[in-house]
Design an enzyme around this catalytic site. Structure first.
Site, PDB file in Angstrom:
ATOM      1  N   HIS A 129      66.365 206.501  64.785  1.00 20.22           N
ATOM      2  CA  HIS A 129      65.518 206.836  63.623  1.00 20.22           C
ATOM      3  C   HIS A 129      64.336 207.730  64.021  1.00 20.22           C
ATOM      4  CE1 HIS A 129      67.153 203.179  61.149  1.00 20.22           C
ATOM      5  NE2 HIS A 129      67.993 204.194  61.208  1.00 20.22           N
ATOM      6  N   CYS A 137      57.902 220.901  63.022  1.00 18.77           N
ATOM      7  CA  CYS A 137      57.371 221.898  62.093  1.00 18.77           C
ATOM      8  C   CYS A 137      58.326 222.095  60.919  1.00 18.77           C
ATOM      9  CB  CYS A 137      57.159 223.233  62.820  1.00 18.77           C
ATOM     10  SG  CYS A 137      56.530 224.511  61.702  1.00 18.77           S
ATOM     11  N   CYS A 158      51.600 223.343  63.206  1.00 16.87           N
ATOM     12  CA  CYS A 158      52.343 223.916  64.337  1.00 16.87           C
ATOM     13  C   CYS A 158      51.625 225.185  64.792  1.00 16.87           C
ATOM     14  CB  CYS A 158      53.744 224.246  63.833  1.00 16.87           C
ATOM     15  SG  CYS A 158      54.797 225.160  64.961  1.00 16.87           S
ATOM     16  N   GLY A 197      66.594 191.597  66.942  1.00 16.01           N
ATOM     17  CA  GLY A 197      65.478 191.796  66.022  1.00 16.01           C
ATOM     18  C   GLY A 197      65.720 192.818  64.942  1.00 16.01           C
ATOM     19  N   GLU A 225      66.128 184.430  62.693  1.00 15.02           N
ATOM     20  CA  GLU A 225      66.909 183.785  61.626  1.00 15.02           C
ATOM     21  C   GLU A 225      68.265 184.456  61.510  1.00 15.02           C
ATOM     22  OE1 GLU A 225      64.100 184.594  58.516  1.00 15.02           O
ATOM     23  OE2 GLU A 225      65.064 186.500  58.048  1.00 15.02           O
TER      24      GLU A 225
HETATM   25  P1  OAD Z   1      63.513 194.635  59.536  1.00 16.00           P
HETATM   26  O1  OAD Z   1      62.079 194.490  59.229  1.00 16.00           O
HETATM   27  O2  OAD Z   1      64.449 194.902  58.404  1.00 16.00           O
HETATM   28  O3  OAD Z   1      64.042 193.336  60.273  1.00 16.00           O
HETATM   29  C1  OAD Z   1      63.353 192.766  61.345  1.00 16.00           C
HETATM   30  C2  OAD Z   1      64.191 191.617  61.867  1.00 16.00           C
HETATM   31  O4  OAD Z   1      63.552 191.116  63.029  1.00 16.00           O
HETATM   32  C3  OAD Z   1      64.341 190.447  60.904  1.00 16.00           C
HETATM   33  O5  OAD Z   1      65.708 190.066  60.850  1.00 16.00           O
HETATM   34  C4  OAD Z   1      63.502 189.339  61.539  1.00 16.00           C
HETATM   35  O6  OAD Z   1      64.039 188.040  61.316  1.00 16.00           O
HETATM   36  C5  OAD Z   1      63.579 189.705  62.997  1.00 16.00           C
HETATM   37  N1  OAD Z   1      62.444 189.257  63.837  1.00 16.00           N
HETATM   38  C6  OAD Z   1      61.120 189.218  63.525  1.00 16.00           C
HETATM   39  N2  OAD Z   1      60.402 188.804  64.575  1.00 16.00           N
HETATM   40  C7  OAD Z   1      61.275 188.573  65.589  1.00 16.00           C
HETATM   41  C8  OAD Z   1      61.150 188.124  66.939  1.00 16.00           C
HETATM   42  N3  OAD Z   1      59.957 187.833  67.470  1.00 16.00           N
HETATM   43  N4  OAD Z   1      62.275 187.996  67.675  1.00 16.00           N
HETATM   44  C9  OAD Z   1      63.492 188.282  67.146  1.00 16.00           C
HETATM   45  N5  OAD Z   1      63.675 188.709  65.886  1.00 16.00           N
HETATM   46  C10 OAD Z   1      62.590 188.866  65.116  1.00 16.00           C
HETATM   47  O7  OAD Z   1      63.620 195.780  60.664  1.00 16.00           O
HETATM   48  P2  OAD Z   1      64.875 196.664  61.085  1.00 16.00           P
HETATM   49  O8  OAD Z   1      66.131 195.881  61.010  1.00 16.00           O
HETATM   50  O9  OAD Z   1      64.535 197.316  62.346  1.00 16.00           O
HETATM   51  O10 OAD Z   1      64.183 202.544  58.891  1.00 16.00           O
HETATM   52  O11 OAD Z   1      64.879 197.729  59.920  1.00 16.00           O
HETATM   53  C11 OAD Z   1      65.806 198.770  59.960  1.00 16.00           C
HETATM   54  C12 OAD Z   1      65.209 200.019  59.398  1.00 16.00           C
HETATM   55  O12 OAD Z   1      64.663 199.757  58.099  1.00 16.00           O
HETATM   56  C13 OAD Z   1      64.021 200.570  60.166  1.00 16.00           C
HETATM   57  O13 OAD Z   1      64.395 201.348  61.279  1.00 16.00           O
HETATM   58  C14 OAD Z   1      63.345 201.399  59.129  1.00 16.00           C
HETATM   59  C15 OAD Z   1      63.374 200.432  57.985  1.00 16.00           C
HETATM   60  O14 OAD Z   1      63.276 200.963  56.721  1.00 16.00           O
HETATM   61  C16 OAD Z   1      63.682 203.713  58.528  1.00 16.00           C
HETATM   62  O15 OAD Z   1      62.489 203.881  58.349  1.00 16.00           O
HETATM   63  C17 OAD Z   1      64.721 204.783  58.350  1.00 16.00           C
END
Ligand code: OAD
Length: 249
Positions: A129, A137, A158, A197, A225
């Protein structure tokens, strides 16, 4: 033993057995890939996107993380990214990032834009991502890394005079082709995939768990979870990645 204490002891034993099983798979594997999401950086103090304290509870993705939002109000979008850059600059990698960085068999494919894997010492991280430290730019396409916080001027410019945008992938945009192709290739050849995560809510990234499974890898999820991907994985380890990863690798 009372019922509550017995349940707790049973759960602890279940987790220890699951970690032992995961370790056996990892010891036998030569190629391991970790697909990480915002949860791995949560213990460093970087907010996740979903969940009770998630960024998408407070902010609307369509107003801040789409090309249309940027075209309409680049100043507002940049303010939000500049705020996040400053927040991340004040964070350090945690035990989860460090465990992966020390584990020489693993390649990291991350959805995170925070750069914490590289700061922990992981080499050749695939940032599918993009990176919040990369500026691109909008006129000439030149890309550069800039770690300054706060950025001045905002929006940044830029050398050619064009306005720069954050080097991240927004909703509705394609992933960078080379990075994505390399991630898919790595995942297809992995013997074990660690899914750490991530809520598994965003595609195509989340599809990598399925890709790995179909190609024959063991898939191990590490999360606080159960998630959208839990039914696709061979093993779910429930707990903070900063505690579980150092026990695994
Ligand atoms: P999320 O915020 O959707 O999910 C975070 C996950 O991490 C959840 O399932 C939590 O349960 C878990 N979590 C939180 N704390 C934790 C810990 N200490 N240990 C283990 N797990 C933990 O984040 P992403 O899945 O990364 O995209 O989200 C995917 C994409 O959605 C991101 O890259 C971003 C967002 O919109 C873009 O911006 C394109």
């Amino acid at each position: 033993m009372e019922r509550g204490a017995r349940d707790l002891a049973d759960e602890r034993e279940r987790v220890l057995n699951a970690i032992a099983e995961a370790r056996r798979w990892l010891v036998g594997a030569r190629r391991v890939v970790a697909l990480t999401g915002a949860g791995i950086s949560a213990e460093s103090g970087v907010p996740t996107f979903r969940g009770p304290q998630g960024l998408w509870r407070e902010f609307k993705p369509e107003e801040l993380a789409t090309p249309e939002a940027f075209a309409q109000n680049p100043g507002l979008v940049w303010e939000w990214y500049d705020w996040r850059r400053a927040l991340i600059a004040g964070c350090v990698p945690n035990a989860g990032h460090l465990a992966l960085a020390r584990y020489e068999k693993v390649r990291v494919v991350t959805q995170n834009v925070d750069g914490l894997h590289a700061r922990a010492g992981s080499a050749e991280v695939l940032e599918i991502h993009g990176s919040i430290w990369r500026l691109v730019c909008t006129e000439c396409g030149a890309a550069r890394e800039d770690l300054t916080v706060p950025l001045k001027p905002l929006p940044p410019r830029c050398g050619c005079g064009g306005m720069e945008r954050p080097g991240v992938v927004w909703f509705g945009e394609a992933l960078r082709r080379g990075v994505w192709a390399e991630s898919e290739r790595l995942v297809r050849s992995a013997e074990v995939l660690l899914v750490v995560g991530t809520s598994g809510a965003v595609y195509p990234a989340a599809g990598l768990a399925h890709t790995a499974r179909v190609a024959g890898a063991k898939v191990i999820e590490i999360n606080l979870e159960r998630t959208a991907l839990s039914r696709e994985v061979d093993l779910s380890l429930l707990g903070p990645s900063g505690e579980i990863l150092p026990q695994l690798v």
